[in-house]
Every structure is written in structure tokens, then in C-alpha cells.
Design a protein around this motif. Structure first.
Motif, short mmCIF file in Angstrom:
data_model
loop_
_atom_site.label_atom_id
_atom_site.label_comp_id
_atom_site.label_asym_id
_atom_site.label_seq_id
_atom_site.Cartn_x
_atom_site.Cartn_y
_atom_site.Cartn_z
N GLN A 31 21.27 44.67 -44.84
CA GLN A 31 21.69 45.12 -46.18
C GLN A 31 20.58 44.86 -47.20
O GLN A 31 20.32 45.70 -48.06
CB GLN A 31 22.98 44.40 -46.60
N ASP A 32 19.94 43.70 -47.09
CA ASP A 32 18.86 43.36 -48.02
C ASP A 32 17.67 44.32 -47.88
O ASP A 32 16.97 44.57 -48.85
CB ASP A 32 18.38 41.92 -47.77
N GLN A 33 17.45 44.84 -46.69
CA GLN A 33 16.32 45.73 -46.43
C GLN A 33 16.68 47.21 -46.61
O GLN A 33 15.80 48.06 -46.63
CB GLN A 33 15.82 45.52 -45.00
N GLN A 65 23.76 41.12 -43.10
CA GLN A 65 23.29 40.77 -44.45
C GLN A 65 21.79 40.99 -44.58
O GLN A 65 21.31 41.48 -45.60
CB GLN A 65 23.65 39.31 -44.78
N GLN A 66 21.03 40.68 -43.52
CA GLN A 66 19.59 40.93 -43.54
C GLN A 66 19.30 42.42 -43.61
O GLN A 66 18.44 42.86 -44.37
CB GLN A 66 18.93 40.32 -42.30
#
Length: 74
Positions: free
Chosen positions: A63-65, A60-61
Motif C-alpha cells: 500500500q505504501d508503494q 501495508q508495504q
């Protein structure tokens, strides 16, 4: 099975290459048809879109970046 001409390993029953060690032909077909996390390759639930991330915190981290732009080539 190994091809004598090119030494490629493949399943003699379903002809999948490379050979799906540890899975039946049916399991291998289902796994290859499934959508996978773009970061860790975990199988995603049905209905997930290609290029999605799983629920793992690290994915998820990432994906955010990650850049969301899709280029013409796919």
C-alpha cells in the motif's frame, strides 16, 4: 449446476456464477458484498473503503508503494 448451452457453473438456488463451493447462498452474498483487501483479498472490517489494504505487513508495504491516483475509468 452447469448450463448445457454455455457450460457455465452456477448455483441453482441463487443463480450466482461461478458456483460458491463451500459456502451457503447467504455466506456467498455476504462475501461478495464485503470490501476486500486490494492485495490479498482478505475481508476488511465494515466501514473500510474500496481499494484499502488489510493490516498484514506485506499488504501495508505494498500500500505504501502503490500509486494513489484514480483514473476516470475507475
Amino acid at each position: 449446476y452447469r448450463c448445457h448451452a454455455c457450460t457455465e457453473n452456477f448455483c441453482a438456488a441463487c443463480k450466482q456464477s461461478p458456483y460458491h463451493l463451500g459456502m451457503t447462498c447467504e455466506e456467498a452474498a455476504a462475501a461478495s458484498a464485503a470490501v476486500h483487501c486490494r492485495f490479498c483479498s482478505a475481508t476488511l472490517p465494515k466501514g473500510s473503503r474500496q481499494g484499502s489494504a488489510c493490516e498484514a505487513e506485506e499488504c501495508q508495504q505494498r500500500q505504501d508503494q502503490a500509486c494513489e491516483e484514480v483514473h476516470k475509468c475507475g
